[in-house]
Each structure stands twice: as structure tokens, then as C-alpha cells.
Design a protein around this motif. Structure first.
Motif, PDB file in Angstrom:
ATOM      1  N   THR A   1       0.842  -1.194   0.000  1.00 46.19           N
ATOM      2  CA  THR A   1       0.000   0.000   0.000  1.00 46.19           C
ATOM      3  C   THR A   1       0.884   1.253   0.000  1.00 46.19           C
ATOM      4  O   THR A   1       1.997   1.247   0.510  1.00 46.19           O
ATOM      5  CB  THR A   1      -0.901   0.068   1.251  1.00 46.19           C
ATOM      6  N   PHE A   2       0.374   2.296  -0.629  1.00 46.24           N
ATOM      7  CA  PHE A   2       0.983   3.620  -0.522  1.00 46.24           C
ATOM      8  C   PHE A   2       0.012   4.468   0.261  1.00 46.24           C
ATOM      9  O   PHE A   2      -1.102   4.716  -0.204  1.00 46.24           O
ATOM     10  CB  PHE A   2       1.169   4.247  -1.907  1.00 46.24           C
ATOM     11  N   ASN A   3       0.409   4.888   1.460  1.00 49.17           N
ATOM     12  CA  ASN A   3      -0.481   5.741   2.231  1.00 49.17           C
ATOM     13  C   ASN A   3      -1.836   5.086   2.454  1.00 49.17           C
ATOM     14  O   ASN A   3      -2.857   5.757   2.422  1.00 49.17           O
ATOM     15  CB  ASN A   3      -0.711   7.051   1.469  1.00 49.17           C
ATOM     16  N   GLY A   4      -1.836   3.782   2.621  1.00 51.21           N
ATOM     17  CA  GLY A   4      -3.096   3.084   2.836  1.00 51.21           C
ATOM     18  C   GLY A   4      -3.809   2.691   1.551  1.00 51.21           C
ATOM     19  O   GLY A   4      -4.695   1.855   1.556  1.00 51.21           O
ATOM     20  N   ARG A   5      -3.411   3.278   0.413  1.00 47.73           N
ATOM     21  CA  ARG A   5      -4.047   2.923  -0.859  1.00 47.73           C
ATOM     22  C   ARG A   5      -3.363   1.687  -1.416  1.00 47.73           C
ATOM     23  O   ARG A   5      -2.137   1.641  -1.543  1.00 47.73           O
ATOM     24  CB  ARG A   5      -3.911   4.076  -1.843  1.00 47.73           C
ATOM     25  N   SER A   6      -4.156   0.694  -1.756  1.00 43.10           N
ATOM     26  CA  SER A   6      -3.579  -0.574  -2.160  1.00 43.10           C
ATOM     27  C   SER A   6      -3.066  -0.496  -3.601  1.00 43.10           C
ATOM     28  O   SER A   6      -3.769  -0.079  -4.510  1.00 43.10           O
ATOM     29  CB  SER A   6      -4.660  -1.643  -1.970  1.00 43.10           C
ATOM     30  N   VAL A   7      -1.813  -0.868  -3.785  1.00 40.74           N
ATOM     31  CA  VAL A   7      -1.164  -0.735  -5.088  1.00 40.74           C
ATOM     32  C   VAL A   7      -0.800  -2.098  -5.681  1.00 40.74           C
ATOM     33  O   VAL A   7      -0.924  -2.324  -6.878  1.00 40.74           O
ATOM     34  CB  VAL A   7       0.075   0.170  -4.975  1.00 40.74           C
ATOM     35  N   LEU A   8      -0.336  -3.000  -4.836  1.00 38.57           N
ATOM     36  CA  LEU A   8      -0.170  -4.392  -5.281  1.00 38.57           C
ATOM     37  C   LEU A   8      -1.118  -5.235  -4.444  1.00 38.57           C
ATOM     38  O   LEU A   8      -1.209  -5.071  -3.232  1.00 38.57           O
ATOM     39  CB  LEU A   8       1.264  -4.873  -5.063  1.00 38.57           C
TER      40      LEU A   8
ATOM     41  N   GLY B   1       2.904  -4.558 -18.569  1.00 34.71           N
ATOM     42  CA  GLY B   1       1.571  -4.182 -18.117  1.00 34.71           C
ATOM     43  C   GLY B   1       1.374  -2.705 -18.303  1.00 34.71           C
ATOM     44  O   GLY B   1       2.333  -1.971 -18.534  1.00 34.71           O
ATOM     45  N   PRO B   2       0.130  -2.257 -18.186  1.00 36.22           N
ATOM     46  CA  PRO B   2      -0.143  -0.840 -18.421  1.00 36.22           C
ATOM     47  C   PRO B   2       0.530   0.059 -17.391  1.00 36.22           C
ATOM     48  O   PRO B   2       0.930  -0.402 -16.324  1.00 36.22           O
ATOM     49  CB  PRO B   2      -1.661  -0.740 -18.319  1.00 36.22           C
ATOM     50  N   SER B   3       0.619   1.322 -17.727  1.00 41.72           N
ATOM     51  CA  SER B   3       1.211   2.308 -16.829  1.00 41.72           C
ATOM     52  C   SER B   3       0.403   2.382 -15.537  1.00 41.72           C
ATOM     53  O   SER B   3      -0.815   2.347 -15.561  1.00 41.72           O
ATOM     54  CB  SER B   3       1.206   3.659 -17.533  1.00 41.72           C
ATOM     55  N   GLY B   4       1.115   2.441 -14.421  1.00 41.48           N
ATOM     56  CA  GLY B   4       0.430   2.534 -13.134  1.00 41.48           C
ATOM     57  C   GLY B   4      -0.035   1.202 -12.586  1.00 41.48           C
ATOM     58  O   GLY B   4      -0.689   1.140 -11.552  1.00 41.48           O
ATOM     59  N   SER B   5       0.313   0.106 -13.256  1.00 40.31           N
ATOM     60  CA  SER B   5      -0.166  -1.192 -12.796  1.00 40.31           C
ATOM     61  C   SER B   5       0.665  -1.732 -11.629  1.00 40.31           C
ATOM     62  O   SER B   5       0.323  -2.751 -11.053  1.00 40.31           O
ATOM     63  CB  SER B   5      -0.162  -2.191 -13.953  1.00 40.31           C
ATOM     64  N   GLY B   6       1.756  -1.062 -11.314  1.00 43.83           N
ATOM     65  CA  GLY B   6       2.537  -1.499 -10.153  1.00 43.83           C
ATOM     66  C   GLY B   6       3.832  -2.199 -10.509  1.00 43.83           C
ATOM     67  O   GLY B   6       4.435  -2.845  -9.645  1.00 43.83           O
ATOM     68  N   LYS B   7       4.283  -2.082 -11.749  1.00 43.53           N
ATOM     69  CA  LYS B   7       5.504  -2.785 -12.162  1.00 43.53           C
ATOM     70  C   LYS B   7       6.725  -2.306 -11.372  1.00 43.53           C
ATOM     71  O   LYS B   7       7.470  -3.113 -10.817  1.00 43.53           O
ATOM     72  CB  LYS B   7       5.756  -2.571 -13.670  1.00 43.53           C
ATOM     73  N   SER B   8       6.904  -0.986 -11.327  1.00 40.47           N
ATOM     74  CA  SER B   8       8.053  -0.455 -10.592  1.00 40.47           C
ATOM     75  C   SER B   8       7.950  -0.806  -9.116  1.00 40.47           C
ATOM     76  O   SER B   8       8.948  -1.153  -8.470  1.00 40.47           O
ATOM     77  CB  SER B   8       8.132   1.060 -10.732  1.00 40.47           C
ATOM     78  N   THR B   9       6.746  -0.725  -8.587  1.00 37.38           N
ATOM     79  CA  THR B   9       6.551  -1.045  -7.177  1.00 37.38           C
ATOM     80  C   THR B   9       6.964  -2.480  -6.890  1.00 37.38           C
ATOM     81  O   THR B   9       7.692  -2.747  -5.934  1.00 37.38           O
ATOM     82  CB  THR B   9       5.072  -0.820  -6.800  1.00 37.38           C
ATOM     83  N   LEU B  10       6.516  -3.404  -7.754  1.00 36.81           N
ATOM     84  CA  LEU B  10       6.884  -4.807  -7.557  1.00 36.81           C
ATOM     85  C   LEU B  10       8.408  -4.976  -7.610  1.00 36.81           C
ATOM     86  O   LEU B  10       9.006  -5.638  -6.762  1.00 36.81           O
ATOM     87  CB  LEU B  10       6.221  -5.672  -8.633  1.00 36.81           C
TER      88      LEU B  10
ATOM     89  N   LEU C   1      12.303   2.824   0.995  1.00 39.58           N
ATOM     90  CA  LEU C   1      12.926   4.157   1.001  1.00 39.58           C
ATOM     91  C   LEU C   1      11.875   5.233   0.779  1.00 39.58           C
ATOM     92  O   LEU C   1      12.080   6.398   1.091  1.00 39.58           O
ATOM     93  CB  LEU C   1      13.999   4.249  -0.087  1.00 39.58           C
ATOM     94  N   THR C   2      10.738   4.839   0.198  1.00 38.63           N
ATOM     95  CA  THR C   2       9.603   5.747   0.092  1.00 38.63           C
ATOM     96  C   THR C   2       8.815   5.640   1.382  1.00 38.63           C
ATOM     97  O   THR C   2       8.352   4.555   1.739  1.00 38.63           O
ATOM     98  CB  THR C   2       8.700   5.346  -1.086  1.00 38.63           C
ATOM     99  N   LEU C   3       8.683   6.767   2.078  1.00 40.77           N
ATOM    100  CA  LEU C   3       8.144   6.727   3.440  1.00 40.77           C
ATOM    101  C   LEU C   3       6.752   6.116   3.522  1.00 40.77           C
ATOM    102  O   LEU C   3       6.445   5.395   4.452  1.00 40.77           O
ATOM    103  CB  LEU C   3       8.105   8.138   4.024  1.00 40.77           C
TER     104      LEU C   3
ATOM    105  N   THR D   1       9.555  -3.466 -18.657  1.00 43.58           N
ATOM    106  CA  THR D   1       9.669  -2.759 -19.940  1.00 43.58           C
ATOM    107  C   THR D   1       8.300  -2.419 -20.497  1.00 43.58           C
ATOM    108  O   THR D   1       7.316  -3.136 -20.290  1.00 43.58           O
ATOM    109  CB  THR D   1      10.487  -3.573 -20.960  1.00 43.58           C
ATOM    110  N   HIS D   2       8.241  -1.295 -21.168  1.00 43.25           N
ATOM    111  CA  HIS D   2       7.026  -0.893 -21.874  1.00 43.25           C
ATOM    112  C   HIS D   2       7.056  -1.360 -23.314  1.00 43.25           C
ATOM    113  O   HIS D   2       6.091  -1.224 -24.039  1.00 43.25           O
ATOM    114  CB  HIS D   2       6.914   0.641 -21.876  1.00 43.25           C
ATOM    115  N   ASN D   3       8.226  -1.836 -23.684  1.00 42.89           N
ATOM    116  CA  ASN D   3       8.456  -2.171 -25.075  1.00 42.89           C
ATOM    117  C   ASN D   3       8.231  -3.677 -25.248  1.00 42.89           C
ATOM    118  O   ASN D   3       9.068  -4.499 -24.886  1.00 42.89           O
ATOM    119  CB  ASN D   3       9.893  -1.763 -25.406  1.00 42.89           C
TER     120      ASN D   3
END
Ligand SMILES: Nc1ncnc2c1ncn2[C@@H]1O[C@H](COP(=O)(O)OP(=O)(O)OP(=O)(O)O)[C@@H](O)[C@H]1O
Ligand SMILES: [Mg+2]
Lengths: 274, 301
Positions: free
Chosen positions: A35-42, A59-68, A78-80, A226-228
Motif C-alpha cells: 500500500t501507498f499511504n493506505g491505498r492498495s497498489v499491489l 503491463g499498463p502504466s500505473g499497474s505497479g511494475k516499478s513497485t513490484l 525508502l519511500t516513506l 519494460t514498456h516495449n
């Protein structure tokens, strides 16, 4: 909660490998929620990466790839505001989110290459040595040997060997990205994570990074976001499709791109949604 | 036609911005030069100034009532040096530490409380700091050190450090915060400690801002008048220890200027001291500027 058929993951988290030819699982992501700030992301992500293979996360943008990806070497925290609320990741059988696990050791062993390369404020050579000077993993090598071998592996040695003491900020973006990879390699990592490593690069630099990934594959498992899609097909062995924080499907790249089971995956791959 | 017109306007506004900024710069420089010229003229340094520079700066005492009167300012600039040096020696490391803490370590609510607190502290008038120093330190020094009057350079330096600290700390915090987040994440991503990242990445990246913090603190410390007037003892004597009384340049000027005959020797000496203060401030700023560039070259930031 009622989950539509196509929203469930086709990859089974427990034991039974779909393909017996696969090697042992290096990464085993089990039911991971963030979760980010309580909002569920994965939400209950399952995924795995095999030894000496490239796993592509698409996957589409904002789907949580970087987060995973960032959970896979514990840089997410490192993100508070970010919290891993459930699940765990096993790396070579060890729990990354176990109680006694030191996130710094995780990061030493699993290195990340970011989308936008950034030079540390020091010379090219010192950039390479940044981790080594801390971890002291000299293993009998001199600093010149380490600089040379790491830069050699990323194909940068010949371009910069005469200006190792120049500020790294003078390199081109493509060179800098390779320097970032060399910087990671100097840590003697056991796996490499890459978050859209080519999205800031021109086609020639992109091709060089792809070659590099294929060259590293025999020694290191690599996970790449990757987006490609063409790139995912070119370099990866396994592909994971993320959608809205959920892992919809994971399979060999070949099968995902030719016979996706999930309707959304099919739409995405054929370009119907994006 | 329209396109042509548009291009013209854009070009015109660019030129205007350029001219305006040159005008602003020119005005600033002109004021500075005028100030130097004015102070220099009133002091008649170089033309008909009653003393030679060595006598003025080092040899002669400040004794305007003596016969013949003498107007040396050795005691004053020594006091300035001691008080400023002491305050910056404390405020800079402490301020950098607080800045680093606020930007890197402190939880968010601490940052949210501390940042405005620093601004309030920076805005408190010097008199209040003077009183504060008087109540907390001067009285106690009288008993601790068995002094007849507690005012001394040490107290002036300490309180000045407290006054300068919020400026240094908030500028330093700003400088550290200005370092890009992805740079931080990359550095931590290699599995190193916070201390290592601070030492090898943050400090170098924040260097220009840190130099600005030093310059700001220095200007404030050198120019501060009221608090040192209240706390340093305002005594015309060359100090020999930190517990001695002294009279920094600013205090000398404020104390003496009101009762001085215009264009007398004393008047000229006071303006000459003002001129020296001005030159010191300018000189130190130039020094900081050069140092900064030297460092930046070396650290590859
Ligand atoms: N620092 C943050 N604070 C709050 N929310 C965040 C933060 N970082 C990411 N998110 C949210 O988490 C979700 C997933 O983000 P993530 O960056 O993982 O997506 P992504 O799949 O990598 O997207 P892209 O392809 O655009 O890079 C998004 O909804 C995003 O808004
Ligand atoms: Mg992303």
C-alpha cells in the motif's frame, strides 16, 4: 469477494512447476500486497524468476511494475508511505521480508538499474567503486582491476579508459546507463533488477543494453520492467503481466505472446488497450 | 502575418527581460560601489587620514580623550574576529548537522514542526537574544567565574551562535533537500549506510547550498550589533582571553558615532573602521565564492 475467472493468476504459487525443464526458482513472490499511504497498489501478486533467465514484467502504466520491482530488493521502503502489508518474497529460498533480514544486505546482493541513469558526484572510476569501497568485496582484486573488469563487461572500457578520473556527469546518457550497470556489477550481485533501463536511450544504446542483458544472463538472473513489448520478446524467457496491482498471468514469453490465456493480456498484447 | 507578429512579441519580451535583469544587476552593483565610495570619502583614508594604516589597525589604542588623542581599532577588530569566529565555529557544524537531520533522518512531523520553528527563531529581534543572554549567561558567569561583571566575548560568541544557527540550519536543510530523490535512491540501492551516502553523495551535491549557508551566517555574525553591544562588555581594551570584555567593530561604531564631530579625526577613524568591515565582508564573500568553485571542480558535482 467475487473474482472473475480471468482475474485469477494462472501461475500457481506453490511447488508444482508448469515446465519441468525450468531451473530452480531464484525469486518467488508469494501473495505480495503493498500500500501507498493506505491505498492498495499491489494486491496478492504472485511471480517467480528462474535461474539464468530473464523475467520481463509488462503491463499498463500505473499497474505497479516499478513497485513490484522495488519490493524485490527492498528499496521500496525508502519511500516513506510505502508498506508491504502481506506476503513475502523468497530469494534463493531466503525470505526477503523475514524478521532478521537486513535490507542493506538484500540491496547489496540484488541490485537495481533505474530508468533514468544518474551519476554520483565523483569520477567515472569512483562511481564504479562506490559499492566496493563500502562492502569491501575486493576479493583480492585491486581497484584498477575492478574498474576495468566492470567497465569491460558493460562495453564501456574502451570509450572511457583514458578519462577514468573525469567527472561521470560528462558521459552521455547511454554511456551513463552502462556506467550504472557497471556500478551495480561491482557489488558482485546475485541478481539484477532493471526498471525500463532503455526508455531514456536511443535505438543504438538500447541495442547495446539488450546485448548486455543477454550476455549477463548466463551468470545472473535478471528481472526487467519494460514498456516495449518487442523488447520483452527479444530478451526475456519468462513474462509476467501485471494489471491494476494484480498478477494476471505468468508464462514463458513465447506462450504469453502467442497464446495468452487471459483476455486482458491478449488485448494488451494485440494493442487493443494500452 | 500572425505568425510574424507572434515571433516579434516573443523576441521583444525576451529582450525586455534581459534588459531588466541587467538593470537590476547594475543597480545592485552601483549601490555597492556608491557605498564603498561614500564610506571611503568620509574616512578620508588615503587622503589626509590622520594616522598611517599600521598605527590605525595595530599599534595605537582607542583613546579619543587622551592628549594627543589616538584612534587605533586593534581591540575592536580583534573582538570582532573572536566573536565571529567563535559563533561560526559553533553554528556551522551544528547547523549542518541539524540541516542533515531535518532533511534525511527526522520523521515528517518533526520536519513540519522544526522548519517553521527555525524561521521564528531567525525572526526574533536581536534585543531579545541580548536579554536572553543576559539573563541566562551573564548573571551566572558572574558567580561561576567570580567576575565583577559577567559580560565577555565568550557570551557574545555563544549567543551570536544561537542567533546565526537558524539561518545556517535552514539553509543547509534546504541544500540537502535539494539533492534529487532518485540519486538518493540509487545510492541506498547499492546497500550502503545512510552515513556513507551522506558523506560521499549528499555533502558534495549540497555543497553550493552549504557555502551559501556559511556566507549567510558569516554576514549575519559580522554585522550583528545589538546583541554583541549588550553582551561583549563594550570595553575599550584589547581582550586577552574569551572571558575578557571586548568591543567588536559594530559596537564601537554604534557607541561612538553619535557623539562625534563631523569630519574630525575620530569621525574619520570610525568611517575607516566601517570601511574595513565592508572590505572584510566583501573579501570573505569572494573567498567563499572561489573556494566553492575550487571544491566543485574537485568533487565533480
Ligand atoms: N511514492 C508514491 N506515493 C504514492 N503513490 C505512488 C508512489 N509511487 C507510485 N505510486 C502509485 O502506485 C501505483 C503503481 O505505480 P508504479 O510506479 O509501480 O507503476 P508502473 O507500473 O511502474 O507504471 P509506469 O509504467 O508508468 O512506470 C500508481 O498508481 C502510482 O500512482
Ligand atoms: Mg514504472
Amino acid at each position: 469477494m467475487i473474482v472473475p475467472m480471468e482475474m485469477t493468476c494462472s501461475y500457481a504459487p506453490e511447488g508444482d512447476h508448469e515446465d519441468p525443464a525450468d531451473g530452480p526458482r531464484i525469486f518467488d513472490v508469494r501473495d505480495l500486497s503493498v500500500t501507498f499511504n493506505g491505498r492498495s497498489v499491489l494486491r496478492g501478486v504472485n511471480a517467480m524468476a528462474l535461474d539464468r533467465q530473464v523475467l520481463a514484467i509488462v503491463g499498463p502504466s500505473g499497474s505497479g511494475k516499478s513497485t513490484l520491482l522495488r519490493t524485490m530488493n527492498r528499496t521500496l521502503e525508502l519511500t516513506l508511505d510505502a508498506r508491504v502489508t502481506s506476503g513475502d518474497i523468497h530469494f534463493k529460498g531466503e525470505r526477503l521480508y523475514g524478521n532478521g533480514t537486513d535490507p542493506r544486505l538484500v540491496r547489496k546482493r540484488i541490485c537495481m538499474v533505474h530508468q533514468k541513469p544518474v551519476a554520483f558526484p565523483m569520477s567515472i572510476g569512483e562511481n564504479v567503486l562506490f559499492g566496493v569501497r563500502f562492502h569491501k568485496n575486493w576479493n583480492g582484486r585491486t581497484k584498477d582491476e575492478i574498474i576495468r573488469s566492470c567497465l569491460d563487461r558493460v562495453g564501456l572500457w574502451n570509450e572511457v579508459k583514458d578519462r577514468l578520473s573525469d567527472p561521470a556527469s560528462r558521459l552521455s546518457v547511454g554511456q551513463l546507463q552502462r556506467l550504472c550497470i557497471a556500478r551495480a556489477l561491482a557489488n558482485d550481485p546475485e541478481a539484477i533488477l532493471m526498471d525500463e533501463p532503455c526508455s531514456a536511450l536511443d535505438p543504438v544504446s538500447t541495442a547495446r543494453i539488450e546485448e548486455l542483458i543477454l550476455a549477463m544472463k548466463p551468470q545472473l538472473p535478471i528481472v526487467i520492467v519494460t514498456h516495449n513489448l518487442a523488447q520483452a520478446r527479444r530478451i526475456s524467457d519468462q513474462s509476467l503481466f501485471l494489471y491494476d496491482g494484480q498478477s494476471l498471468e505468468q508464462d514463458t514469453t513465447e506462450r504469453i505472446f502467442t497464446h495468452p490465456k487471459n483476455g486482458r493480456v491478449r488485448d494488451f498484447i494485440t494493442g487493443k488497450v494500452g | 502575418m500572425i505568425r510574424h507578429f507572434l515571433a516579434k512579441t516573443l523576441y521583444w519580451s525576451d529582450a525586455a527581460v534581459k534588459k531588466l535583469s541587467f538593470l537590476a544587476l547594475g543597480t545592485g552593483v552601483a549601490f555597492l560601489l556608491l557605498m564603498i565610495v561614500f564610506v571611503l570619502r568620509e574616512s578620508s583614508l588615503g587622503l589626509g587620514f590622520a594616522m598611517n594604516l599600521f598605527d590605525f589597525l595595530v599599534r595605537q589604542p582607542w583613546a579619543p580623550m587622551a592628549t594627543p588623542p589616538s584612534h587605533g581599532i586593534f581591540h575592536a577588530w580583534i573582538s570582532t574576529l573572536v566573536v565571529t569566529g567563535l559563533s561560526l565555529g559553533l553554528a556551522i557544524p551544528l547547523g549542518f548537522g541539524i540541516g542533515l537531520f531535518l532533511s534525511e533522518v527526522a520523521p515528517r512531523w518533526v520536519q513540519q514542526v522544526m522548519q517553521p520553528a527555525l524561521e521564528v527563531l531567525a525572526g526574533i529581534p536581536a534585543v531579545v537574544y541580548g536579554f536572553f543572554g543576559y539573563v541566562t549567561l551573564v548573571r551566572n558567569f558572574e558567580t561561576w567565574f567570580d567576575m565583577p561583571a559577567g559580560e565577555c566575548l565568550l557570551i557574545a560568541g555563544l549567543i551570536l551562535a544561537v542567533m546565526v544557527l537558524p539561518f545556517v540550519a535552514s539553509t543547509a536543510a534546504e541544500a540537502f533537500r535539494g539533492v534529487a530523490q532518485d540519486l538518493r535512491e540509487m545510492a541506498y540501492g547499492l546497500g550502503v549506510t545512510q552515513l556513507y551516502v551522506m558523506r560521499r553523495v549528499l555533502f558534495r551535491k549540497a555543497l553550493p547550498g552549504l557555502f551559501a549557508a556559511v556566507a549567510l551566517g558569516l554576514a549575519r555574525a559580522l554585522g550583528e550589533t545589538l546583541a554583541v553591544l549588550m553582551l561583549a562588555g563594550n570595553t575599550v581594551a584589547v581582550p586577552h582571553s574569551l572571558l575578557d570584555r571586548g568591543q567588536p567593530l559594530t559596537a564601537l561604531l554604534t557607541t561612538e558615532l553619535g557623539e562625534t564631530v563631523v569630519h574630525s579625526d575620530k569621525y574619520q577613524a570610525l568611517f575607516a573602521s566601517g570601511f574595513i568591515l565592508l572590505i572584510v565582508v566583501l573579501g570573505i564573500n569572494v573567498m567563499i565564492w572561489t573556494l566553492k568553485h575550487r571544491f566543485l571542480e574537485r568533487s565533480h558535482a
